[in-house]
Motif scaffolding. Sequence first.
Motif, PDB file in Angstrom:
ATOM      1  N   GLY A  66      95.042 -22.540  15.662  1.00 61.03           N
ATOM      2  CA  GLY A  66      93.816 -22.406  16.442  1.00 61.03           C
ATOM      3  C   GLY A  66      93.922 -23.168  17.749  1.00 61.03           C
ATOM      4  N   VAL A  67      94.408 -24.417  17.666  1.00 68.30           N
ATOM      5  CA  VAL A  67      94.578 -25.226  18.876  1.00 68.30           C
ATOM      6  C   VAL A  67      95.615 -24.575  19.790  1.00 68.30           C
ATOM      7  N   LEU A  68      96.715 -24.096  19.184  1.00 64.75           N
ATOM      8  CA  LEU A  68      97.764 -23.427  19.962  1.00 64.75           C
ATOM      9  C   LEU A  68      97.200 -22.230  20.728  1.00 64.75           C
ATOM     10  N   LEU A  69      96.401 -21.419  20.042  1.00 65.46           N
ATOM     11  CA  LEU A  69      95.898 -20.201  20.679  1.00 65.46           C
ATOM     12  C   LEU A  69      94.829 -20.485  21.730  1.00 65.46           C
ATOM     13  N   ILE A  70      94.084 -21.581  21.574  1.00 66.59           N
ATOM     14  CA  ILE A  70      93.161 -21.977  22.652  1.00 66.59           C
ATOM     15  C   ILE A  70      94.001 -22.290  23.884  1.00 66.59           C
ATOM     16  N   GLY A  71      95.113 -22.996  23.658  1.00 65.24           N
ATOM     17  CA  GLY A  71      96.034 -23.296  24.753  1.00 65.24           C
ATOM     18  C   GLY A  71      96.579 -22.021  25.377  1.00 65.24           C
ATOM     19  N   ALA A  72      96.986 -21.052  24.529  1.00 63.51           N
ATOM     20  CA  ALA A  72      97.554 -19.796  25.034  1.00 63.51           C
ATOM     21  C   ALA A  72      96.531 -19.046  25.875  1.00 63.51           C
ATOM     22  N   PHE A  73      95.285 -19.105  25.437  1.00 63.46           N
ATOM     23  CA  PHE A  73      94.201 -18.459  26.177  1.00 63.46           C
ATOM     24  C   PHE A  73      94.086 -19.077  27.576  1.00 63.46           C
ATOM     25  N   VAL A  74      94.096 -20.405  27.617  1.00 68.16           N
ATOM     26  CA  VAL A  74      93.992 -21.114  28.900  1.00 68.16           C
ATOM     27  C   VAL A  74      95.209 -20.803  29.774  1.00 68.16           C
ATOM     28  N   GLY A  75      96.401 -20.863  29.173  1.00 68.92           N
ATOM     29  CA  GLY A  75      97.632 -20.593  29.922  1.00 68.92           C
ATOM     30  C   GLY A  75      97.638 -19.192  30.489  1.00 68.92           C
ATOM     31  N   GLY A  76      97.258 -18.213  29.664  1.00 70.64           N
ATOM     32  CA  GLY A  76      97.231 -16.822  30.112  1.00 70.64           C
ATOM     33  C   GLY A  76      96.217 -16.616  31.225  1.00 70.64           C
ATOM     34  N   PHE A  77      95.076 -17.301  31.106  1.00 70.42           N
ATOM     35  CA  PHE A  77      94.048 -17.187  32.143  1.00 70.42           C
ATOM     36  C   PHE A  77      94.573 -17.732  33.472  1.00 70.42           C
ATOM     37  N   ILE A  78      95.201 -18.899  33.419  1.00 67.96           N
ATOM     38  CA  ILE A  78      95.707 -19.535  34.649  1.00 67.96           C
ATOM     39  C   ILE A  78      96.728 -18.635  35.349  1.00 67.96           C
ATOM     40  N   THR A  79      97.750 -18.166  34.584  1.00 64.05           N
ATOM     41  CA  THR A  79      98.779 -17.356  35.252  1.00 64.05           C
ATOM     42  C   THR A  79      98.209 -16.015  35.722  1.00 64.05           C
ATOM     43  N   SER A  80      97.259 -15.450  34.976  1.00 62.67           N
ATOM     44  CA  SER A  80      96.737 -14.135  35.393  1.00 62.67           C
ATOM     45  C   SER A  80      95.892 -14.249  36.655  1.00 62.67           C
ATOM     46  N   VAL A  81      95.224 -15.381  36.827  1.00 67.37           N
ATOM     47  CA  VAL A  81      94.390 -15.543  38.016  1.00 67.37           C
ATOM     48  C   VAL A  81      95.220 -15.981  39.222  1.00 67.37           C
ATOM     49  N   PHE A  82      96.131 -16.941  39.000  1.00 71.63           N
ATOM     50  CA  PHE A  82      96.811 -17.558  40.140  1.00 71.63           C
ATOM     51  C   PHE A  82      98.194 -16.984  40.441  1.00 71.63           C
ATOM     52  N   ILE A  83      98.880 -16.412  39.441  1.00 71.85           N
ATOM     53  CA  ILE A  83     100.244 -15.967  39.706  1.00 71.85           C
ATOM     54  C   ILE A  83     100.362 -14.443  39.701  1.00 71.85           C
ATOM     55  N   THR A  84     100.071 -13.823  38.549  1.00 72.25           N
ATOM     56  CA  THR A  84     100.268 -12.361  38.515  1.00 72.25           C
ATOM     57  C   THR A  84      99.093 -11.622  39.155  1.00 72.25           C
ATOM     58  N   LYS A  85      97.978 -12.315  39.342  1.00 70.16           N
ATOM     59  CA  LYS A  85      96.762 -11.752  39.951  1.00 70.16           C
ATOM     60  C   LYS A  85      96.328 -10.474  39.240  1.00 70.16           C
ATOM     61  N   SER A  86      96.541 -10.441  37.925  1.00 76.66           N
ATOM     62  CA  SER A  86      96.192  -9.233  37.178  1.00 76.66           C
ATOM     63  C   SER A  86      94.876  -9.393  36.428  1.00 76.66           C
ATOM     64  N   PHE A  87      94.172 -10.517  36.657  1.00 79.79           N
ATOM     65  CA  PHE A  87      92.890 -10.679  35.967  1.00 79.79           C
ATOM     66  C   PHE A  87      91.883  -9.657  36.478  1.00 79.79           C
ATOM     67  N   ARG A  88      91.333  -8.893  35.561  1.00 80.01           N
ATOM     68  CA  ARG A  88      90.235  -7.971  35.883  1.00 80.01           C
ATOM     69  C   ARG A  88      89.644  -7.522  34.557  1.00 80.01           C
ATOM     70  N   PHE A  89      88.359  -7.170  34.578  1.00 83.26           N
ATOM     71  CA  PHE A  89      87.772  -6.669  33.340  1.00 83.26           C
ATOM     72  C   PHE A  89      88.099  -5.193  33.205  1.00 83.26           C
ATOM     73  N   SER A  90      88.604  -4.796  32.042  1.00 84.47           N
ATOM     74  CA  SER A  90      88.904  -3.385  31.826  1.00 84.47           C
ATOM     75  C   SER A  90      88.732  -3.055  30.359  1.00 84.47           C
ATOM     76  N   ILE A  91      88.469  -1.795  30.082  1.00 84.77           N
ATOM     77  CA  ILE A  91      88.258  -1.386  28.685  1.00 84.77           C
ATOM     78  C   ILE A  91      89.374  -0.473  28.185  1.00 84.77           C
ATOM     79  N   ILE A  92      89.753   0.513  28.997  1.00 87.98           N
ATOM     80  CA  ILE A  92      90.818   1.425  28.542  1.00 87.98           C
ATOM     81  C   ILE A  92      92.112   1.127  29.290  1.00 87.98           C
ATOM     82  N   PRO A  93      93.207   0.828  28.581  1.00 88.89           N
ATOM     83  CA  PRO A  93      94.492   0.598  29.259  1.00 88.89           C
ATOM     84  C   PRO A  93      94.989   1.879  29.929  1.00 88.89           C
TER      85      PRO A  93
END
Lengths: 170, 207
Positions: A66-93
């Motif tokens: 659980g602690v690991l996955l909270i970390g993974a969530f934070v890590g994924g959020f950081i890289t998606s916003v600042f590095i890959t810039k792929s953060f966006r809300f979407s429903i269908i891939p």
Amino acid sequence: MINRLPWWMGGILLSGLLLLTFSVYGADRPLGASTYVPYMAGLIFDLDPEKYSYLKSIKFAGAWEGVLLIGAFVGGFITSVFITKSFRFSIIPTGWKKYKNNSVLSRLIWSFISGFMMIIGARLAGGCTSGHFMSGMSQLAISSMIFGTVVMLALVVTGRLFYNAKETES
Amino acid sequence: MNILESMFDTVISEPHGSLALIFLIGVVFGGIIQYTRVDKFEKIAGFAMLKDTIVPKMLFLTVGITSIGLYFMVEAGWANWHIKPVMLMGLIVGGILFGASMAIFGKCPGTGPVSVAEGRIDVLVGAIGGLFGGLVFTLYFDDFFKPLMGSNMGKITLPELFAGHEQLVVLIFGITVTLISILIPKREFFDEADLSQLPDEARPDRK
């Protein structure tokens, strides 16, 4: 900044992380990522761990992941916003639209069903892509090799049957 | 908040890394998964359709390197084995359910939270489905799932089957798996929605 890491760099970095997790100077345990789900379910649905033998047996592993996955969530959020810039809300891939359909309802229902089945499957087998495939096969465990083989086969067969991948071949 | 508190207390009470270290391992784990883009539907479901091979290439390379590194770490006393037992029916039935779900969902339990962090609503719905899966598994564990998993055949490993040649088996395994990761032909299925965010010269599909 490059927008993504190549696969070999990802593999090398993940190995380093796995070895750190295994090491007695790190966590002295394998890296897993599916036990936290029934653990969270137990907490959210307020089940008494003394009453359910399964909850009792996963208490520690579930909390650790659980602690690991909270970390993974934070890590994924950081890289998606600042590095890959792929953060966006979407429903269908995009891939679902291309090879399955354009229906929001269809994607959400299938997501729910597959999420449900996935956790039952992972807990029956005792691990997932992380716990069995990566951590288990790295220890040359026969259980993980059986799991890995069955998963790969089921994955490819389902991919063939579930999607219309052939008709739109470009 | 009660939920987090009881989770943190459990972790702190056990000698498997400090709360900060585990959290940090998680941050790096999520960062690697997101930065390599293997959390994407197009990578995982794409592999199921054999249109993308980044996931198996990265997984096999990770296993190849880690298997050799870990063996020598255990020999040196820097790590311990944590082998999962063979429970044949559990592995086969579980593996079929897991593989089929992975193809449809396009995620697994580790990549799912990373995708949710990236804003994927469908994955959040799948995660709620997963919670119900965890609930059902817990409720019917003793009566249904445990008997289904079959008998415990022990924590068997490949080197054990070749007593006296353990090191050689590990080396051959590690090198073979690494070679497989290199030899799997590289195929990629890109997501136009991501590519359109990038300037033309940075697009990996235009090279």
